[in-house]
Scaffold this motif. Sequence first.
Motif, mmCIF file in Angstrom:
data_model
loop_
_atom_site.group_PDB
_atom_site.id
_atom_site.type_symbol
_atom_site.label_atom_id
_atom_site.label_comp_id
_atom_site.label_asym_id
_atom_site.label_seq_id
_atom_site.Cartn_x
_atom_site.Cartn_y
_atom_site.Cartn_z
ATOM 1 N N VAL A 68 0.519 -0.893 0.299
ATOM 2 C CA VAL A 68 0.151 0.061 0.032
ATOM 3 C C VAL A 68 1.073 1.527 0.564
ATOM 4 O O VAL A 68 2.302 1.361 0.949
ATOM 5 C CB VAL A 68 -1.027 -0.152 1.096
ATOM 6 C CG1 VAL A 68 -1.867 1.509 1.336
ATOM 7 C CG2 VAL A 68 -1.867 -1.866 1.496
ATOM 8 N N SER A 69 1.016 2.145 -0.548
ATOM 9 C CA SER A 69 1.268 3.502 -0.873
ATOM 10 C C SER A 69 0.069 4.890 -1.285
ATOM 11 O O SER A 69 -1.242 4.148 -1.316
ATOM 12 C CB SER A 69 2.396 3.535 -2.349
ATOM 13 O OG SER A 69 1.331 3.556 -3.863
ATOM 14 N N VAL A 70 1.140 5.809 -1.247
ATOM 15 C CA VAL A 70 0.947 7.392 -0.454
ATOM 16 C C VAL A 70 1.603 7.646 -1.650
ATOM 17 O O VAL A 70 2.362 8.025 -1.472
ATOM 18 C CB VAL A 70 -0.251 7.122 0.960
ATOM 19 C CG1 VAL A 70 0.826 7.439 1.788
ATOM 20 C CG2 VAL A 70 -1.050 8.515 0.416
ATOM 21 N N PHE B 105 7.991 -8.934 -0.062
ATOM 22 C CA PHE B 105 7.784 -8.202 -1.122
ATOM 23 C C PHE B 105 6.755 -7.305 -1.021
ATOM 24 O O PHE B 105 6.661 -6.506 -2.158
ATOM 25 C CB PHE B 105 7.843 -9.187 -2.673
ATOM 26 C CG PHE B 105 8.636 -10.466 -2.716
ATOM 27 C CD1 PHE B 105 9.388 -9.853 -3.318
ATOM 28 C CD2 PHE B 105 8.667 -11.381 -3.235
ATOM 29 C CE1 PHE B 105 11.213 -10.532 -3.555
ATOM 30 C CE2 PHE B 105 9.557 -12.187 -3.375
ATOM 31 C CZ PHE B 105 11.210 -12.092 -3.663
ATOM 32 N N SER B 106 5.826 -7.313 0.182
ATOM 33 C CA SER B 106 5.237 -6.127 -0.383
ATOM 34 C C SER B 106 5.576 -4.966 1.699
ATOM 35 O O SER B 106 6.226 -6.194 1.870
ATOM 36 C CB SER B 106 3.860 -6.391 0.589
ATOM 37 O OG SER B 106 3.363 -7.202 -0.077
ATOM 38 N N ARG B 107 6.062 -3.960 0.230
ATOM 39 C CA ARG B 107 6.245 -2.719 1.578
ATOM 40 C C ARG B 107 5.110 -1.483 1.208
ATOM 41 O O ARG B 107 5.517 -1.282 0.594
ATOM 42 C CB ARG B 107 7.444 -2.772 1.228
ATOM 43 C CG ARG B 107 9.088 -3.746 1.447
ATOM 44 C CD ARG B 107 9.953 -2.845 0.726
ATOM 45 N NE ARG B 107 10.718 -4.149 1.748
ATOM 46 C CZ ARG B 107 11.675 -4.387 3.025
ATOM 47 N NH1 ARG B 107 10.874 -3.950 3.652
ATOM 48 N NH2 ARG B 107 12.338 -5.536 2.717
ATOM 49 N N SER B 108 4.996 -1.038 2.762
ATOM 50 C CA SER B 108 3.912 -0.487 2.734
ATOM 51 C C SER B 108 4.676 1.629 3.223
ATOM 52 O O SER B 108 4.897 0.733 3.755
ATOM 53 C CB SER B 108 2.846 -0.970 3.630
ATOM 54 O OG SER B 108 1.274 0.013 3.542
ATOM 55 N N THR B 109 4.080 1.695 2.542
ATOM 56 C CA THR B 109 4.760 3.043 3.524
ATOM 57 C C THR B 109 3.428 3.896 3.824
ATOM 58 O O THR B 109 3.655 5.156 4.279
ATOM 59 C CB THR B 109 4.961 4.048 2.023
ATOM 60 O OG1 THR B 109 3.629 4.484 0.925
ATOM 61 C CG2 THR B 109 6.287 3.488 1.064
ATOM 62 N N GLY C 106 7.032 3.116 10.436
ATOM 63 C CA GLY C 106 6.457 3.001 9.412
ATOM 64 C C GLY C 106 5.779 3.845 8.869
ATOM 65 O O GLY C 106 4.784 3.938 7.482
ATOM 66 N N ALA C 107 5.110 5.224 9.285
ATOM 67 C CA ALA C 107 4.351 6.148 9.032
ATOM 68 C C ALA C 107 5.078 7.100 7.215
ATOM 69 O O ALA C 107 5.627 8.459 7.650
ATOM 70 C CB ALA C 107 3.777 7.227 10.003
ATOM 71 N N LEU C 108 5.241 6.608 6.758
ATOM 72 C CA LEU C 108 6.186 7.239 6.021
ATOM 73 C C LEU C 108 5.747 8.033 5.223
ATOM 74 O O LEU C 108 5.773 9.408 5.084
ATOM 75 C CB LEU C 108 6.983 6.811 4.933
ATOM 76 C CG LEU C 108 8.065 5.393 5.451
ATOM 77 C CD1 LEU C 108 9.107 4.607 4.432
ATOM 78 C CD2 LEU C 108 9.435 6.580 5.550
#
Length: 801
Positions: A108-110, A126-130, A167-169
């Motif tokens: 999930v990205s934003v 492989f999943s990397r959330s921002t 984690g809250a990039l």
Amino acid sequence: MQKFTLTPLATALLLIGTSALGQSAPVPAAAASSPTSSDASRKPTAQLDAVTVTASKRSEAAHRLPYNVTAVSEQALRDANITDLKSLIKDSLTFEAPPNSARFTDSVSVRGLNVSSVSANNIEWFSRSTLSYYLDDAPLPNIGFRIKDIARVETLLGPQGTLYGGGALGGTVRYITNKPQLGVTEGRVSSSVFHTRGGSDLSTDTDAVMNLPLGRDLALRVAVARLDDQGYTDRYAGTPNYLTSAWQPKPNASQVLYKDDDWHRATTGRATLLWRVSPDLSLQLSHGQQSGTAHGSSGTQLLRVASSANGAAYRAGEALGPDTVLSPYPEFTDRDIRISTIDLDWRLPGWGQLHSSTSRYRDDRIGQADYLGTGSFFYGDLGYSRFRLGSSSWAGNTAYITYANRYSGTLHETRFVSDPGPLSWIAGFFAASQQRSQAFSEWMPGLEALKTPGRGATDEGYFEDQASRYRETALFGELSWKASDRLTLTAGARLFAYRDRTATQVEDYAFDLVTGVVKAEEKDSGQSYGKLNAAYQLTPDLLAYATFSQGFRRGGANGFRGAGSVAVADELKGYRADQTNNLELGIKGFLADRRLYLQANVYQIRWKDPQTYFSQDINGFPVWGTTNGPAALSQGLELQWRWKPMASIEISGGSTYTRGEWDATKEVCLYADGTECRTYAKGGKLGGNAPWKHALSVRWQGEFEGHQVWASAGARYVGVKNSDRGDDPADQPFQYKAYTTTRASVGLAKGDWDWSLWADNLSNNRELVSFQGTSAVATRVGLRAIYLTPRTLGLNVSYRF
């Protein structure tokens, strides 16, 4: 499927509630209240409502917070049929994630912060959330918990490292649950029946909530839910006519076709006990858990292609017809989530509010997936011709994988929030102890006779596990100064120390190229991130602001091995924490006598040391890992608005634009001697985010013969987006085409009853939005294409008592 069982805490809470059904203590008249009737809550008003959120760690009106924050109410979530994070993302203009099946965990990205492939993958690391995720005040590794009995969902855009930590990039998503109500006996039963085009059966989603007073100062709230999604995608387990090798379908050798194989079952429960110790002190105990199985995968099998260059693999014809995938083995994910929390709230008159929250969570995700194309490549082309598709010595076996991802942790936060005044502040302490294991194995029946004896389990060809034990302590705070009646200045910081011990095990049982465990430890103290903000009240209802905020994400270790006498470069033994620095200017608030709400901002985010994928090649065998790329830059604008031209009509819409790219050039070399390098060049585009997205909806509310009635319609446009990052300005990754989806709903409320009819993807748009497979898969068996979910029609019924 995993069984739904209750922990001792949950059992105790439910037993208390059961014993209270006939033994409720009398409640003072002042404390008693009747449940709000659904038709009364829907009556139109001439002005737009203000929304109260707790995103700033204190209760405030959303339009007075100097950053982009939105909240979706419980009723709006139900009206839009949003029941989980995937459906929330699908409805959002600001989040991005491929709309894959429930079986997958997505990146999930934003705001353009993404360097992962936008496709479906069985391997979770492989999943990397921002984004970071919260259930009330408890941070979680993933949000798999369904949105049931939720008061609202708050989204905070922009880095939130000061108050919300690692984690809250790019932002934070918070599920705010409904709390027990003292002196109130009330409940609700709701059910949704829906059908997706192409499916054979009706699906159901049912939930019930009960709020019980157990005495003057004690209340219990219990919520349960059950999802039975029947699916619409078929699985073909036999050998299609375009492949010459024959294999035996699993699990039933005589059954080739499995109808509606992408079903999803989930049972969710949550119990919360509230004790008002005194008028100023309350204690809350809660336990929630969810068990379920997401079976199969949505998608359509495409024909194989001679070359996947120029996007040919994504445009190949259907191999087995629409909404049919090729998979000799059944695919599934069993997931079990449990979280228990103790919250204390203490009001200190004249000073402020003390809040303490301690939570313990466990999130287990285990499953199985087909490995037809990639498995035959590794165990056929690279080693054993007996397993090669089309080989004359084909043994009739195909490969599959299993995975087990386990997360657990104990988290604590204590914070003190001062009362409003010329100087107001927030101060807090945070501590976390978390464990993680992400493991998967490859299996090839018949392999045992060919590999080294005693290595791995029977027919196991490969095993990998990325494990870690992480501890963190942090102090955080914000200080706000009301410099004038209109101007408020805020500064915030988070100071933390951490230790991360990792152990990465890679075992190549088939070829004996890689074996052993690589251990590493990363620790630091005195790390800090900050925030500066200026907010100017243009009018009592209109705010202008400027902010600088930072976010961060923890680093980790890799399992790369040395090649002979050549060691792995120090930089590639692990990867550092990455950091975002955000500059944002915005305006938000009410205009035109509170008939128009506007929220608009522009931002620029500089991303330092972004974590991105990197692989090692050992004689053609890949070992996957992560590295830190060069600095990246994301910039864009966000616009959201709501308008009430009359009391019965509300029109809302929004637009977002984002552009992300590498902002520097960097060469990363795997080995200490400067070999096996990859260059990330300035100007290469970050993938996975559509530059432009737009949304428009219209809602009408009125009254007809004593019934409250409403109707709404909406459309959402998603622009062209790259399926992956480009490491050079000249790179042209495959692009997903732009598409528009529409939806509509009508509803009626009378007394305590609600009815609504809804339709998603009303035009039945069939556009490619994701895929599963690699170039090796595309040329051997064909990709699995994932399209927008076909038209879905549903009926919702709700009764309050």
